[in-house]
Design an enzyme around this catalytic site. Structure first.
Site, mmCIF file in Angstrom:
data_model
loop_
_atom_site.group_PDB
_atom_site.id
_atom_site.type_symbol
_atom_site.label_atom_id
_atom_site.label_comp_id
_atom_site.label_asym_id
_atom_site.label_seq_id
_atom_site.Cartn_x
_atom_site.Cartn_y
_atom_site.Cartn_z
ATOM 1 N N ARG A 154 0.829 -1.231 0.000
ATOM 2 C CA ARG A 154 0.000 0.000 0.000
ATOM 3 C C ARG A 154 0.853 1.267 0.000
ATOM 4 O O ARG A 154 0.525 2.273 0.643
ATOM 5 C CB ARG A 154 -0.964 0.034 1.191
ATOM 6 C CG ARG A 154 -1.940 -1.098 1.237
ATOM 7 C CD ARG A 154 -2.892 -1.110 0.022
ATOM 8 N NE ARG A 154 -3.706 -2.300 0.066
ATOM 9 C CZ ARG A 154 -3.359 -3.455 -0.530
ATOM 10 N NH1 ARG A 154 -2.240 -3.548 -1.235
ATOM 11 N NH2 ARG A 154 -4.139 -4.509 -0.445
ATOM 12 N N SER A 199 -10.864 -0.691 3.615
ATOM 13 C CA SER A 199 -10.075 -0.938 4.829
ATOM 14 C C SER A 199 -9.466 0.373 5.309
ATOM 15 O O SER A 199 -8.786 1.059 4.541
ATOM 16 C CB SER A 199 -8.962 -1.943 4.537
ATOM 17 O OG SER A 199 -9.544 -3.193 4.245
ATOM 18 N N GLU A 250 -4.541 3.358 6.263
ATOM 19 C CA GLU A 250 -4.387 3.103 4.817
ATOM 20 C C GLU A 250 -5.001 4.274 4.048
ATOM 21 O O GLU A 250 -4.542 4.646 2.981
ATOM 22 C CB GLU A 250 -5.097 1.789 4.458
ATOM 23 C CG GLU A 250 -4.991 1.434 3.001
ATOM 24 C CD GLU A 250 -5.485 0.020 2.695
ATOM 25 O OE1 GLU A 250 -5.276 -0.910 3.495
ATOM 26 O OE2 GLU A 250 -6.102 -0.139 1.622
HETATM 27 C C1 LIG Z 1 -15.605 -0.461 -0.690
HETATM 28 C C2 LIG Z 1 -14.124 -0.255 -0.903
HETATM 29 C C3 LIG Z 1 -13.309 -1.350 -1.123
HETATM 30 C C4 LIG Z 1 -11.932 -1.172 -1.334
HETATM 31 N N1 LIG Z 1 -11.152 -2.272 -1.553
HETATM 32 C C5 LIG Z 1 -9.826 -2.117 -1.745
HETATM 33 C C6 LIG Z 1 -8.984 -3.260 -1.981
HETATM 34 O O1 LIG Z 1 -9.444 -4.402 -2.043
HETATM 35 N N2 LIG Z 1 -7.655 -3.041 -2.156
HETATM 36 C C7 LIG Z 1 -7.102 -1.796 -2.119
HETATM 37 O O2 LIG Z 1 -5.874 -1.660 -2.288
HETATM 38 N N3 LIG Z 1 -7.868 -0.704 -1.904
HETATM 39 C C8 LIG Z 1 -9.202 -0.823 -1.715
HETATM 40 N N4 LIG Z 1 -9.983 0.271 -1.492
HETATM 41 C C9 LIG Z 1 -9.355 1.604 -1.387
HETATM 42 C C10 LIG Z 1 -9.346 2.413 -2.711
HETATM 43 O O3 LIG Z 1 -10.422 2.042 -3.536
HETATM 44 C C11 LIG Z 1 -8.040 2.225 -3.489
HETATM 45 O O4 LIG Z 1 -6.944 2.695 -2.721
HETATM 46 C C12 LIG Z 1 -8.067 2.951 -4.832
HETATM 47 O O5 LIG Z 1 -6.968 2.530 -5.586
HETATM 48 C C13 LIG Z 1 -8.054 4.479 -4.704
HETATM 49 O O6 LIG Z 1 -8.226 5.031 -6.010
HETATM 50 P P1 LIG Z 1 -8.973 6.434 -6.211
HETATM 51 O O7 LIG Z 1 -8.916 6.774 -7.663
HETATM 52 O O8 LIG Z 1 -10.315 6.406 -5.603
HETATM 53 O O9 LIG Z 1 -8.021 7.397 -5.391
HETATM 54 P P2 LIG Z 1 -8.449 8.717 -4.541
HETATM 55 O O10 LIG Z 1 -9.163 8.293 -3.310
HETATM 56 O O11 LIG Z 1 -9.158 9.652 -5.460
HETATM 57 O O12 LIG Z 1 -7.031 9.280 -4.172
HETATM 58 C C14 LIG Z 1 -6.219 8.609 -3.212
HETATM 59 C C15 LIG Z 1 -4.821 9.263 -3.215
HETATM 60 O O13 LIG Z 1 -4.216 9.008 -4.490
HETATM 61 C C16 LIG Z 1 -3.794 10.232 -5.089
HETATM 62 N N5 LIG Z 1 -3.983 10.092 -6.534
HETATM 63 C C17 LIG Z 1 -5.132 9.759 -7.191
HETATM 64 N N6 LIG Z 1 -4.906 9.742 -8.527
HETATM 65 C C18 LIG Z 1 -3.600 10.066 -8.720
HETATM 66 C C19 LIG Z 1 -2.778 10.246 -9.879
HETATM 67 N N7 LIG Z 1 -3.254 10.123 -11.111
HETATM 68 N N8 LIG Z 1 -1.470 10.587 -9.695
HETATM 69 C C20 LIG Z 1 -0.964 10.762 -8.435
HETATM 70 N N9 LIG Z 1 -1.708 10.631 -7.307
HETATM 71 C C21 LIG Z 1 -2.997 10.275 -7.446
HETATM 72 C C22 LIG Z 1 -4.734 11.294 -4.485
HETATM 73 O O14 LIG Z 1 -4.194 12.610 -4.567
HETATM 74 C C23 LIG Z 1 -4.886 10.795 -3.063
HETATM 75 O O15 LIG Z 1 -3.783 11.210 -2.273
HETATM 76 C C24 LIG Z 1 -11.361 0.133 -1.297
HETATM 77 C C25 LIG Z 1 -12.203 1.248 -1.090
HETATM 78 C C26 LIG Z 1 -13.567 1.065 -0.896
HETATM 79 C C27 LIG Z 1 -14.450 2.279 -0.682
#
Ligand SMILES: Cc1cc2nc3c(=O)[nH]c(=O)nc-3n(C[C@H](O)[C@H](O)[C@H](O)COP(=O)(O)OP(=O)(O)OC[C@H]3O[C@@H](n4cnc5c(N)ncnc54)[C@H](O)[C@@H]3O)c2cc1C
Length: 289
Positions: free
Chosen positions: A159, A207, A278
């Site tokens: 992570r 998580s 996380e």
């Molecule tokens: C129901 C649920 C289940 C989930 N299950 C998992 C799982 O199984 N495994 C897991 O690892 N995670 C899980 N997650 C967490 C999350 O979905 C992941 O971490 C996901 O990859 C975040 O992507 P996002 O586009 O929503 O990022 P955001 O929440 O929009 O951003 C998160 C961070 O990433 C940065 N960021 C976003 N895009 C970029 C980019 N293009 N360049 C640089 N920085 C960037 C943002 O500035 C921020 O700091 C879950 C979340 C939920 C709500």
């Protein structure tokens, strides 16, 4: 690209929590990123990129800079690689690639959010992490420079990627995928879909804490401390999965933070293990580019 003022961020997050961004724009192309980055520099604004908002907990005070919502979805497929705009939703990408006979990402199906957010976090599930399929990516820095980095430069670990310590935005991401075992991939996808359906309902970031040890997942430690159902106003430890701190209705960031503080304290008192978030906490100290 339209730049708006004072836009509420809560609707752009899965937690449905967060105040307003001073400036806000939706970016759909490489050119939009260049313009947004110039605007932020010219106006001396902090620039924060949001993908699916599924791993952020945004301050109730909002963000006193510019927030860009990444919807850049370009997709180019070659023999064994895929180049994708960082705003492509991960689950949609998996389905779109399967339709074209390209496989390899199936275990990650169901992770909400964009491929850019998944790279930032080295997201993973069911035995696969982004680092296993990441080949390279092109980034834009806070000074507007473009550069490309390969897998070994990314500082990937559990992570974690080096993006957490730097102010770079991933624009285009190249993944190494395969064209083999299409029917196995389809079977895997169905399997993952059926497991994912049982995940807790409610507004959350998935998580909340990292697993401190592979054999001691955070959810198990929280459950064994008897904390399911612990609440601070509308923030509550899920009964279904103790590592989900959910927003039942109108929880604020402060409610979730206070709940997480209590969880950390009680787990530490019982197991002498420090839980680490996380989820990304976003407030005015956060400077994404
Ligand atoms: C129901 C649920 C289940 C989930 N299950 C998992 C799982 O199984 N495994 C897991 O690892 N995670 C899980 N997650 C967490 C999350 O979905 C992941 O971490 C996901 O990859 C975040 O992507 P996002 O586009 O929503 O990022 P955001 O929440 O929009 O951003 C998160 C961070 O990433 C940065 N960021 C976003 N895009 C970029 C980019 N293009 N360049 C640089 N920085 C960037 C943002 O500035 C921020 O700091 C879950 C979340 C939920 C709500």
């Amino acid at each position: 690209m339209e730049i708006k003022r004072d836009v509420a961020l809560a609707p752009y997050t899965t937690y449905n929590i967060g105040g307003a961004a001073k400036y806000f724009a939706i970016l759909r192309s490489r050119q939009d990123f260049i313009l947004a980055s110039e605007f932020a520099r010219d106006n001396k604004l902090k620039l924060l990129v949001l993908g699916g908002g599924s791993n952020v907990l945004i301050s109730d005070e909002g963000f006193d800079g510019m927030v860009v919502l990444n919807r850049y979805k370009d997709l180019k497929i070659s023999e064994d690689k895929v180049q994708v705009g960082s705003g492509y939703l991960l689950s949609l990408l998996i389905l779109d690639l399967l339709k074209q006979g390209v496989v390899g990402l199936e275990p990650l199906y169901g992770i909400p959010g964009t491929i850019g957010g998944a790279v930032y976090q080295n997201a993973g599930a069911y035995g696969l992490e982004i680092k296993d399929v990441f080949f390279s990516a092109e980034f834009i820095s806070n000074t507007g420079e473009f550069f490309t980095l390969n897998n070994k430069d990314m500082g990937f670990s559990y992570r974690h990627s080096f993006l957490k310590e730097n102010s770079y935005i991933a624009l285009e991401i190249t993944l190494k995928l395969s064209r083999q075992d299409l029917s196995d991939a389809e079977k895997k996808l169905q399997e993952i879909k059926s497991i994912r359906i049982t995940k807790p309902v409610g507004k959350s970031s998935g998580s909340f804490f990292k697993n401190p040890f592979p054999d001691k997942p955070a959810g198990m430690l929280i459950d064994q401390t008897g904390l399911k159902g612990l609440s601070v106003n509308d923030a509550c430890v899920s009964y279904e999965h103790a590592n989900y701190l959910i927003n039942k209705k109108n929880a604020s960031m402060q409610d979730i933070i206070e709940l997480s503080r209590l969880v950390k304290e009680k787990v530490y008192n019982k197991f002498k293990i420090k839980l680490e978030e996380e989820v990304e906490l976003v407030d005015n100290k956060k400077f994404a580019i």
